[in-house]
Write a protein that holds these residues in place. Structure first.
Motif, PDB file in Angstrom:
ATOM      1  N   LEU A  95      40.999  32.253  45.780  1.00  0.00           N
ATOM      2  CA  LEU A  95      42.028  33.045  44.891  1.00  0.00           C
ATOM      3  C   LEU A  95      41.927  32.292  43.427  1.00  0.00           C
ATOM      4  N   THR A  96      41.518  30.937  43.281  1.00  0.00           N
ATOM      5  CA  THR A  96      41.385  30.352  42.094  1.00  0.00           C
ATOM      6  C   THR A  96      40.133  31.111  41.072  1.00  0.00           C
ATOM      7  N   HIS A  97      39.086  31.328  41.922  1.00  0.00           N
ATOM      8  CA  HIS A  97      37.970  32.058  41.520  1.00  0.00           C
ATOM      9  C   HIS A  97      38.510  33.400  40.910  1.00  0.00           C
ATOM     10  N   ALA A  98      39.026  34.091  41.611  1.00  0.00           N
ATOM     11  CA  ALA A  98      39.492  35.562  41.205  1.00  0.00           C
ATOM     12  C   ALA A  98      40.148  35.568  40.147  1.00  0.00           C
ATOM     13  N   CYS A  99      41.139  34.452  39.946  1.00  0.00           N
ATOM     14  CA  CYS A  99      42.170  34.437  38.827  1.00  0.00           C
ATOM     15  C   CYS A  99      41.387  33.962  37.729  1.00  0.00           C
ATOM     16  N   GLU A 100      40.528  32.950  37.559  1.00  0.00           N
ATOM     17  CA  GLU A 100      39.631  32.535  36.556  1.00  0.00           C
ATOM     18  C   GLU A 100      38.607  33.242  35.878  1.00  0.00           C
ATOM     19  N   ALA A 101      38.117  34.275  36.778  1.00  0.00           N
ATOM     20  CA  ALA A 101      37.065  35.186  36.227  1.00  0.00           C
ATOM     21  C   ALA A 101      37.351  36.649  36.355  1.00  0.00           C
ATOM     22  N   HIS A 102      38.741  36.977  36.514  1.00  0.00           N
ATOM     23  CA  HIS A 102      39.149  38.461  36.502  1.00  0.00           C
ATOM     24  C   HIS A 102      39.015  39.285  35.264  1.00  0.00           C
ATOM     25  N   THR A 103      38.824  38.679  34.203  1.00  0.00           N
ATOM     26  CA  THR A 103      38.706  39.313  33.009  1.00  0.00           C
ATOM     27  C   THR A 103      37.180  39.089  32.388  1.00  0.00           C
ATOM     28  N   ASP A 104      36.299  38.975  33.328  1.00  0.00           N
ATOM     29  CA  ASP A 104      34.956  38.698  32.826  1.00  0.00           C
ATOM     30  C   ASP A 104      33.916  39.739  32.911  1.00  0.00           C
ATOM     31  N   GLY A 105      34.550  40.977  33.690  1.00  0.00           N
ATOM     32  CA  GLY A 105      33.519  42.126  34.016  1.00  0.00           C
ATOM     33  C   GLY A 105      32.677  41.948  35.013  1.00  0.00           C
ATOM     34  N   LEU A 106      32.929  41.027  35.871  1.00  0.00           N
ATOM     35  CA  LEU A 106      31.873  40.765  36.903  1.00  0.00           C
ATOM     36  C   LEU A 106      32.064  41.737  38.050  1.00  0.00           C
ATOM     37  N   ILE A 107      31.012  42.344  38.668  1.00  0.00           N
ATOM     38  CA  ILE A 107      31.296  43.134  39.868  1.00  0.00           C
ATOM     39  C   ILE A 107      30.584  42.480  41.203  1.00  0.00           C
ATOM     40  N   THR A 108      30.161  41.377  41.035  1.00  0.00           N
ATOM     41  CA  THR A 108      29.258  41.027  42.332  1.00  0.00           C
ATOM     42  C   THR A 108      30.222  39.582  42.957  1.00  0.00           C
ATOM     43  N   GLY A 109      29.967  39.142  43.984  1.00  0.00           N
ATOM     44  CA  GLY A 109      30.695  38.136  44.722  1.00  0.00           C
ATOM     45  C   GLY A 109      31.182  38.265  45.907  1.00  0.00           C
ATOM     46  N   ALA A 110      32.005  37.359  46.491  1.00  0.00           N
ATOM     47  CA  ALA A 110      32.848  37.340  47.749  1.00  0.00           C
ATOM     48  C   ALA A 110      33.657  38.695  47.731  1.00  0.00           C
ATOM     49  N   LEU A 111      33.376  39.560  49.210  1.00  0.00           N
ATOM     50  CA  LEU A 111      34.324  40.772  48.976  1.00  0.00           C
ATOM     51  C   LEU A 111      35.755  40.735  48.583  1.00  0.00           C
ATOM     52  N   THR A 112      36.441  39.467  49.083  1.00  0.00           N
ATOM     53  CA  THR A 112      37.862  39.248  48.778  1.00  0.00           C
ATOM     54  C   THR A 112      37.812  39.047  47.146  1.00  0.00           C
ATOM     55  N   VAL A 113      37.268  38.389  46.503  1.00  0.00           N
ATOM     56  CA  VAL A 113      37.272  38.199  45.203  1.00  0.00           C
ATOM     57  C   VAL A 113      37.198  39.622  44.563  1.00  0.00           C
ATOM     58  N   ARG A 114      36.023  40.417  44.940  1.00  0.00           N
ATOM     59  CA  ARG A 114      35.852  41.821  44.270  1.00  0.00           C
ATOM     60  C   ARG A 114      36.943  42.574  44.649  1.00  0.00           C
ATOM     61  N   VAL A 115      37.822  42.537  45.681  1.00  0.00           N
ATOM     62  CA  VAL A 115      38.909  43.453  46.014  1.00  0.00           C
ATOM     63  C   VAL A 115      40.083  42.982  45.097  1.00  0.00           C
ATOM     64  N   CYS A 116      40.304  41.580  44.630  1.00  0.00           N
ATOM     65  CA  CYS A 116      41.291  41.284  43.804  1.00  0.00           C
ATOM     66  C   CYS A 116      41.029  41.983  42.376  1.00  0.00           C
ATOM     67  N   TRP A 117      39.665  41.630  41.813  1.00  0.00           N
ATOM     68  CA  TRP A 117      39.422  42.463  40.684  1.00  0.00           C
ATOM     69  C   TRP A 117      39.535  43.696  40.463  1.00  0.00           C
ATOM     70  N   ASP A 118      39.121  44.372  41.617  1.00  0.00           N
ATOM     71  CA  ASP A 118      39.392  45.934  41.908  1.00  0.00           C
ATOM     72  C   ASP A 118      41.032  46.186  41.483  1.00  0.00           C
ATOM     73  N   SER A 119      41.715  45.619  42.298  1.00  0.00           N
ATOM     74  CA  SER A 119      43.185  45.810  42.426  1.00  0.00           C
ATOM     75  C   SER A 119      43.837  45.810  41.141  1.00  0.00           C
ATOM     76  N   ASP A 120      43.281  44.887  40.234  1.00  0.00           N
ATOM     77  CA  ASP A 120      43.719  44.856  38.815  1.00  0.00           C
ATOM     78  C   ASP A 120      43.025  45.787  37.963  1.00  0.00           C
ATOM     79  N   ARG A 121      41.753  45.991  37.881  1.00  0.00           N
ATOM     80  CA  ARG A 121      41.193  47.023  37.337  1.00  0.00           C
ATOM     81  C   ARG A 121      41.641  48.469  37.416  1.00  0.00           C
ATOM     82  N   LEU A 122      42.131  48.713  38.804  1.00  0.00           N
ATOM     83  CA  LEU A 122      42.739  49.957  38.925  1.00  0.00           C
ATOM     84  C   LEU A 122      44.136  50.204  38.279  1.00  0.00           C
TER      85      LEU A 122
END
Length: 177
Positions: A95-122
């Motif tokens: 959770l904390t990594h997903a929050c900290e890096a959600h605006t960094d434009g990353l696309i790799t990492g743990a599946l749960t983190v990637r789903v977090c980022w996608d949910s925001d990017r959508l």
């Protein structure tokens, strides 16, 4: 599910307009996006749901605020330490990594983190940005039907029913309608 007491505690810390571009309707759309993506992947639904309400919870403005994700992660840590979140160490780290890096434009990492980022990017349509498929992290988010569904909701400023049904919140201009 995000409890009403938890959302009330987060809202108490939110310094921006609840109806704003990064406010509660955005959090609710990100939550619904995340639930849909988590159902189609093996992502940890608890982490995905909590990301929706913490990732923008500590914004200081509606424009450029590069440290807001880190502040949201810190709020999550604090609430966890105070017993408001029941997470194991791995979940808190995701959770904390997903929050900290959600605006960094990353696309790799743990599946749960990637789903977090996608949910925001959508939900970038609210800012006039159509998410590029290449910047979405999961096949589920790149699905054209999901992209269209989420994009239309974002562009129109859709306010999910869960605002009232799960969180007990009616935003200002909804009361007068």
């Amino acid at each position: 599910m995000i409890s009403k007491p938890l959302i009330e505690a987060i809202v108490a810390h939110y310094a921006q307009p609840l109806e704003g571009r990064h406010g509660l309707a955005h959090w609710a759309r990100v939550l619904e996006n995340g639930r849909l993506l988590a159902d189609r992947t093996d992502a940890d639904t608890t982490v995905v749901e909590l990301f929706a309400v913490f990732h923008d919870a500590c914004r200081q403005n509606e424009s450029f605020d590069p440290d807001h994700g880190a502040r949201g992660a810190e709020l999550a840590r604090r609430f966890h330490n105070e017993g408001l979140l029941d997470l194991n160490d791995k979940q808190l780290a995701l959770l904390t990594h997903a929050c900290e890096a959600h605006t960094d434009g990353l696309i790799t990492g743990a599946l749960t983190v990637r789903v977090c980022w996608d949910s925001d990017r959508l939900d970038l349509g609210r800012a006039g940005i159509r998410p590029a498929q290449g910047l979405l992290c999961t096949g589920a988010a790149r699905d054209s039907e999901i992209m269209q569904w989420a994009g239309e909701r974002s562009l129109t400023g859709h306010r999910p029913d869960l605002l009232a049904t799960e969180w007990g919140i009616v935003l200002k201009d909804e009361k007068s309608a």
